[in-house]
Write an enzyme that holds these catalytic residues in place. Structure first.
Site, PDB file in Angstrom:
ATOM      1  N   GLU A 106       0.835  -1.201   0.000  1.00 42.79           N
ATOM      2  CA  GLU A 106       0.000   0.000   0.000  1.00 42.79           C
ATOM      3  C   GLU A 106       0.872   1.254   0.000  1.00 42.79           C
ATOM      4  OE1 GLU A 106      -2.545   0.779   3.396  1.00 42.79           O
ATOM      5  OE2 GLU A 106      -3.950   1.859   2.136  1.00 42.79           O
ATOM      6  N   GLY A 152       3.308   1.005  10.898  1.00 44.73           N
ATOM      7  CA  GLY A 152       3.147   0.283  12.163  1.00 44.73           C
ATOM      8  C   GLY A 152       2.597  -1.100  11.920  1.00 44.73           C
ATOM      9  N   ALA A 153       1.718  -1.206  10.923  1.00 45.09           N
ATOM     10  CA  ALA A 153       1.120  -2.480  10.561  1.00 45.09           C
ATOM     11  C   ALA A 153       0.400  -2.283   9.240  1.00 45.09           C
ATOM     12  CB  ALA A 153       0.130  -2.935  11.632  1.00 45.09           C
ATOM     13  N   GLU A 159      -2.859  -4.013   6.819  1.00 48.27           N
ATOM     14  CA  GLU A 159      -4.022  -4.891   6.946  1.00 48.27           C
ATOM     15  C   GLU A 159      -4.212  -5.916   5.836  1.00 48.27           C
ATOM     16  OE1 GLU A 159      -4.159  -1.551   6.320  1.00 48.27           O
ATOM     17  OE2 GLU A 159      -5.681  -1.084   4.823  1.00 48.27           O
ATOM     18  N   GLU A 197      -6.265  -2.999  12.542  1.00 49.36           N
ATOM     19  CA  GLU A 197      -6.058  -3.811  11.329  1.00 49.36           C
ATOM     20  C   GLU A 197      -7.209  -4.787  11.112  1.00 49.36           C
ATOM     21  OE1 GLU A 197      -3.883  -2.615   9.547  1.00 49.36           O
ATOM     22  OE2 GLU A 197      -2.836  -1.489  11.102  1.00 49.36           O
ATOM     23  N   GLU A 220      -9.403   4.646   6.565  1.00 46.22           N
ATOM     24  CA  GLU A 220      -8.591   4.936   7.751  1.00 46.22           C
ATOM     25  C   GLU A 220      -9.379   5.604   8.872  1.00 46.22           C
ATOM     26  OE1 GLU A 220      -6.170   3.398   8.095  1.00 46.22           O
ATOM     27  OE2 GLU A 220      -5.375   2.943   6.118  1.00 46.22           O
TER      28      GLU A 220
HETATM   29 ZN   LIG Z   1      -5.334   1.692   8.713  1.00 41.83          ZN
END
Ligand SMILES: [Zn+2]
Length: 964
Positions: free
Chosen positions: A224, A360-361, A363, A397, A419
């Site tokens: 992404e 950070g992460a 999905e 996530e 988001e």
């Molecule tokens: Zn997100």
């Protein structure tokens, strides 16, 4: 996607964390760092076959001329000349002149076979792009980045007459001799290979050390928004959903993971050490959600009640830290299935810890990738703060699995749909499984307040922004999309009611599942949920299509019991002369449809909808004898509130007599409004200062979080010298009582633990005698090899390093390099920035230029923390200017990191001299995606200068009197 590993730090007056806390609050959390290594050369060799899928056996003809060489690889985001016809790499005109793909392409599925070799770092692949067209065409366009084709093969019916590459837009143009027609299915078969690098995007290499200190390798992905095209050629736009059938062949000693479970494992003929994993075909999904990982990790797993297998995957020496994540993921998934009324649609969910990870992460559907600090938790070693962080990121996530993955925004301009919702749901998700954490109460201080702060600048932007070019997409993964997005959803939930909102969300998901949607679709579903009694779209457009937010002003109507409620745009620069206040025109002219809730000292609650039509204000009769009004009940609204001075004074009195008459969110919000209004020149500074006196009896996390942010702001702006020490004295006086009542013993509720951390650290920073002494004793205990509470480690290490010797610093550095606990590593990395020794700080700054000393993902944290340390501010600024070109080369490319560095180093500047330095330095510099951050930083410095000019003396005088 979510967050970097920066927690929402809320310390006060810190030598090392205050600016970071403000700056990072959420902005960095959601940062999309893209790091470095844009110079890698992918030696890609590709074969193309085009054939109608009706013909099972295509006759292959070799295509002779290489149409691109590997040397011609173009650096990412190379500027394309404007207004010129695009020219392909072979010098011919590139016939497709749009950064978006043609609308007549409908991908159906991909058949992808990958063979990554972690020894030679070579990746070989074959992909079949299977698609239809909706109108007759003799060409198609698709994405691929840094790819060269050496040969192609076609069938006898359909010949490829031309293939062109236009690297500035990552596009390939393929022309056939006869038209492709709607109703038939076509496919292109491509062969490719490239080399894995440590680029943190696309399919990339990461490494870690095992317990014996040996380096281990893994290959992982981050796509992404637009990096799937770096891993395989594809139609890389979110609305072009397709199914993915993936097979990965790799060394037998490794494992591979994909969005779906493994269907079949087989041997590779002639290669005993290889194994071939074929995965089940995925549901239709966007290319940015595809993920695969090849590694030697271990896993733990469990099933949800609805029979979804959830696995947490991590290196063998860290898998013991995965239990908490697994437990949370199970509970939150079950909870979301109830909430959304739709079962999680895939058979499994993997959560995997990646040693090098820019965000950070991420999905990815069924294979969520995390930074180690966002997934791993060690009871007794990691703090309460880390625990909440892990739970929150997991909830974020998992929310995306429905909001984002099942239903995806049609294009990136609606990124906030993904988001904003995930950021709102993460609080619902954690609240449901950890009801005693008061997540909904924390929402105001961690989400809403930072958004109000940033959105008060002229250089903010609307939630819905037109983005066309991929290089602009990076810039919108920011506090506005995440925090403001979730703040307005919460406001809407409060206005429509929880059940209506939930019902509307279900309608929306049900209607658009496996497809795409735009913001309007959501408003329509919510309006349907209200039975069309509300014009949801009309109201919400005023919040999403223009930037900023209103200041709601209450005025008493003379000789009457009526009050007038009016709105105007709140801006920090509203009263500053000479700062250009011209803003892009909007069709709403910076007015909003605002659900205004308030109550008065009588206890009566009111709710009114203030609209742009009420141009002379909205009149409400409140009866006789109103002592005070508290606007924006519980802070559900996304706006600030102004009252007559007399009402402010009555509120202050009430706070001092009995502050618990107001909820913690109300208290936090009153504090924040008072300080922000003063900073904007809308309110006398005496008001927030007088109000702050009540803090001596405040015992709640949320108001303290906000108050300490503003005190830190004052401290930062007043720089060094006697004024700073006055601010510290003022802070000590406010902190003393709460400090004593909390004590150093690790006990109490989750929120009490969070508050203790905040208060103790602030007390140490404010040089409260007992606090500094206790911290020094505890640091000695650490040196003596004793264990201290995990809650205290961060502040004790920082205090110890601040007052310690070179030897202390070096032993902490050694520990930072060897610890296998990610949360500990992160805290040691920050503690190292606390030293007052400028030679050491200088050395640490240099470490950020060396990947073996500071990982790319951590560079910004180190730079910004050093800058927040008064001994390091000037050093960090000088260092970054000196090595600007190197940082820019590493992070500049479409990355948010460069903007964070600019802001982190400069937003606390408050003199004309600083302003001129910043302006002249950046005048000639390329700042890439940091452009908006730079504009915001410069605006903030002007606000700071104005603030000092107008208030510094008054504030100092007030504090001197207060301290008497
Ligand atoms: Zn997100």
């Amino acid at each position: 996607m979510d967050m970097s590993d920066e927690r929402d730090d809320v310390a006060f007056l810190t030598g090392s964390n205050s600016s970071e806390s403000r700056l990072y609050s959420k902005r960095d959390l959601y940062e999309r760092g893209h790091v470095a290594v844009c110079s890698h050369r992918q030696a890609l060799c590709i074969t193309v076959f085009v054939f109608s899928s009706i013909l099972a056996t295509a006759i292959s003809i070799a295509f002779i001329r290489p149409w691109n060489t590997c040397d011609a690889v173009v650096e990412p985001h190379e500027e394309e000349p404007e207004y010129l016809t695009p020219i392909a790499t072979n010098g011919e005109e590139f016939p497709w002149d749009d950064v978006r793909l043609p609308i007549f392409i409908r991908p159906i599925s991909y058949d992808l076979e990958l063979t990554p070799n972690l020894t030679t770092l070579e990746v070989r692949g074959i992909i079949k792009l299977i698609f239809q067209v909706t109108e007759e065409t003799d060409y198609i366009v698709f994405h691929s980045k840094n790819i060269s084709i050496t040969s192609k093969t076609i069938n006898e019916k359909l010949k490829v007459v031309k293939i062109l590459e236009y690297p500035a837009r990552d596009q390939l143009y393929l022309e056939t001799d006869q038209p492709m027609r709607p109703g038939r299915t076509y496919s292109i078969r491509l062969k490719f290979e490239y080399i894995l690098t440590q680029s943190l995007e696309g399919f990339y290499l990461s490494t870690y050390k095992d317990n014996e200190g040996n380096e281990r390798r893994l290959a992982t992905t981050h796509f992404e928004p637009t990096s799937a095209r770096r891993a395989f050629p594809c139609f890389d736009e979110p609305q072009l959903k397709a199914k993915f059938l993936v097979t990965i062949t790799h060394d037998r000693s490794l494992k591979s993971f994909f969005n779906m479970p493994i269907k079949e494992v087989s041997d590779v003929r002639g290669k005993k050490d290889q194994i071939r994993n074929e995965f089940y075909e995925s549901a239709p999904m966007s290319s940015y959600l595809v993920a695969f990982v090849v590694c030697d990790f271990k896993l733990i797993k469990k099933r949800t009640k609805s029979n979804v297998t959830i696995r947490v995957i991590a290196p063998e020496n860290k898998i013991s830290q995965a239990d908490f994540a697994l437990d949370q993921a199970i509970k939150i998934t079950e909870n979301y299935e109830r909430f959304f009324g739709i079962d999680y649609p895939l058979p499994k969910q993997d959560l995997i810890a990646i040693p090098d990870f820019a965000a950070g992460a991420m999905e990815n559907w069924g294979l969520i990738t995390y930074r180690e600090t966002s997934l791993l938790f060690t009871p007794g070693v990691s703090s309460t703060k880390s625990k909440q962080w892990v739970a929150t990121v997991i909830a974020h996530e998992l929310a995306h699995q429905w909001f984002g993955n099942l239903v995806t925004m049609r294009w990136w301009n609606d990124l906030w749909l993904n988001e904003g919702f995930a950021s709102w749901m993460e609080y619902q998700g954690v609240d449901e499984v950890q009801p005693d954490w008061n997540m909904k109460g924390q929402f105001w201080s961690t989400v809403v307040q930072p958004a109000l702060e940033e959105d008060a600048l002229q250089s903010s932007h609307p939630i819905s922004v037109p983005v066309k070019d991929p290089r602009d997409i990076e810039g919108i993964f920011d506090i506005i999309s995440y925090n403001k997005g979730s703040a307005i959803i919460r406001m809407l939930e409060n206005f429509l009611g929880e059940h209506v909102l939930r019902f509307g969300l279900r309608l929306y998901l049900e209607k658009h599942k496996y497809g795409n949607a735009v913001t309007k679709d959501l408003w329509l579903a919510l309006a349907q949920a209200t039975n069309y009694t509300h014009d949801v779209e009309g109201m919400m457009n005023t919040w999403t299509l223009q930037m900023g937010y209103p200041l709601i002003t209450f005025t008493k109507v003379a000789n009457s019991t009526s009050w007038n409620i009016s709105q105007s745009r709140f801006l920090y620069t509203g009263k500053i002369e000479g700062v250009n206040t011209s803003m892009p025109a909007t069709r709403f002219n910076y007015t909003w449809i605002v659900p205004v809730k308030f109550y008065t000292d009588s206890g009566k609650q009111y709710q009114h909808l203030i609209t742009p039509k009420d141009s002379n204000g909205y009149s409400v009769d409140l009866g006789e004898d109103v002592k005070w009004i508290k606007g924006n009940s519980d802070g559900y609204g996304y706006y600030r509130v102004q009252y007559p001075e007399q009402t402010w004074n009555s509120l202050i009195q009430e706070f001092i007599t009995n502050h618990t008459k107001f909820s913690p969110s109300d208290r936090a919000q009153i504090i924040d409004d008072a300080f922000a209004l003063s900073k904007a020149g809308e309110l006398d500074y005496k008001i927030p200062l007088e109000l702050s006196k009540y803090l001596k009896s405040e015992r709640d996390l949320v108001p303290w979080t906000v108050a300490l942010r503003h005190l830190a702001d004052l401290k930062d702006l007043f720089g060094e010298g006697s004024q700073r020490s006055l601010i510290l004295q003022y802070a000590r006086k406010l902190l003393e009582d709460v400090y004593t009542s909390l004590g150093w013993e690790d006990k109490g509720s989750h929120n009490e633990r969070l508050l203790r951390f905040l208060i103790l650290r602030s007390a140490v920073d404010a040089k409260l005698e007992d606090a500094t002494k206790t911290a020094a004793n505890l640091y000695q205990q650490i040196k003596d090899g004793k264990n201290i509470s995990s809650e205290l480690q961060e502040l004790v290490y920082c205090a110890g390093i601040e007052n310690g010797t070179l030897q202390d610093w070096e032993s902490t550095l050694a520990k930072y390099h060897t610890t296998q606990i990610p949360s500990e590593r992160a805290l040691l990395m920050k503690a190292l920035t606390c030293t007052r020794d400028t030679l050491i700080l200088q050395q640490y700054l240099h470490f950020t230029l060396d990947k073996s000393k500071v990982r790319s993902q951590d560079v910004r944290t180190v730079l910004i923390n050093i800058s927040s340390n008064p001994s390091g501010t000037a050093l960090a600024w000088r260092h970054v200017r000196r090595y600007w070109e190197r940082y820019y080369t590493s992070f500049g490319e479409g990355s948010f990191t460069i903007g964070l560095i600019i802001k982190g180093l400069t937003t606390s500047f408050s003199t004309q001299f600083d302003l001129e330095q910043v302006e002249s330095f950046f005048k000639e510099k390329e700042v890439g995606a940091g452009k908006q951050a730079l504009t915001q930083a410069v605006e903030m410095i002007k606000v700071n200068i104005n603030f000092r000019d107008n208030y510094e003396e008054k504030i100092i005088t007030w504090i001197q009197e207060f301290l008497l």
